[in-house]
Design an enzyme around this catalytic site. Structure first.
Site, mmCIF file in Angstrom:
data_model
loop_
_atom_site.group_PDB
_atom_site.id
_atom_site.type_symbol
_atom_site.label_atom_id
_atom_site.label_comp_id
_atom_site.label_asym_id
_atom_site.label_seq_id
_atom_site.Cartn_x
_atom_site.Cartn_y
_atom_site.Cartn_z
ATOM 1 N N CYS A 109 2.781 -4.827 6.876
ATOM 2 C CA CYS A 109 2.510 -4.546 5.470
ATOM 3 C C CYS A 109 3.740 -3.946 4.791
ATOM 4 O O CYS A 109 4.659 -3.478 5.438
ATOM 5 C CB CYS A 109 1.338 -3.579 5.349
ATOM 6 N N HIS A 151 0.821 -1.212 0.000
ATOM 7 C CA HIS A 151 0.000 0.000 0.000
ATOM 8 C C HIS A 151 0.854 1.260 0.000
ATOM 9 O O HIS A 151 2.057 1.220 0.243
ATOM 10 C CB HIS A 151 -0.959 0.000 1.199
#
Length: 196
Positions: free
Chosen positions: A172, A156
């Site tokens: 992440c 992301h």
């Protein structure tokens, strides 16, 4: 102009507005000001580049080297596009193979139960944060799946570009918003991702 062109334009214009206004992330409380000085930019070595690639992975594969802090979008002929990344803190990383099971532009974000246990101030966001400039997932997200199930790990964007090259996330993989927009456009659903 088709709907994909309109969506791309909106994403680019939104990203420019995002960079101009300064944003927040899960590491900061929402609403706190963030410096927009040049010191906030990632180190030059983590800028996106077209590079030679020596691995055996097929074109179309994404390879994430967490120790070197690079993501490679493999192309034909021994080439790749290399992106600088921020990775998970020690012990908070996904390793092995996954696939891109979902894609989202300006995704919403909800901290996981584990994140809230480690960082109790995130409880205030337990019902989620809608997508937009103040969302810690940035401009786009690619969701990693295994066996048809969401792993809760994402590739992301980030509103903290100075963290690229560091181990700072809850697991992440983060890219600058500019880079996640580029990768998002290149990456179809079902793409194989190898995290080493």
């Amino acid at each position: 102009m088709d709907s994909d062109d309109i969506a791309r334009r909106g994403l680019v214009l939104g990203s420019l507005a995002l960079m101009a206004t300064g944003c927040t992330s899960a590491m900061r409380r929402l609403g706190e000001p963030i410096s927009t000085t040049f010191a906030a930019a990632p180190d030059r070595r983590y800028r996106r580049r077209h590079v030679r690639y020596q691995g055996n992975e097929l074109a179309g594969t994404i390879v994430i080297d967490t120790s070197q802090r690079y993501l490679y979008a493999i192309e034909d002929g021994g080439w790749a596009i290399r992106y600088g990344i921020g990775v998970g803190e020690e012990g908070r990383t996904l390793k092995g193979e996954a696939t891109i099971g979902r894609k989202a532009v300006w995704p919403s974000w909800t901290p996981t139960a584990n994140m809230i246990r480690r960082k109790p101030h995130l409880q205030q966001y337990a019902s989620g944060v809608t997508g937009g400039p103040h969302n810690p997932l940035g401009a786009s997200a690619l969701y990693l799946y295994r066996g048809g199930h969401d792993t809760m790990f994402r590739l992301h964007g980030t509103n903290e570009p100075w963290t690229i090259g560091q181990a700072v996330s809850s697991g992440c993989i983060r890219l600058t918003n500019e880079d996640i927009i580029d990768l998002y456009q290149r990456t179809p659903l079902g793409t194989t991702v190898l995290v080493i």
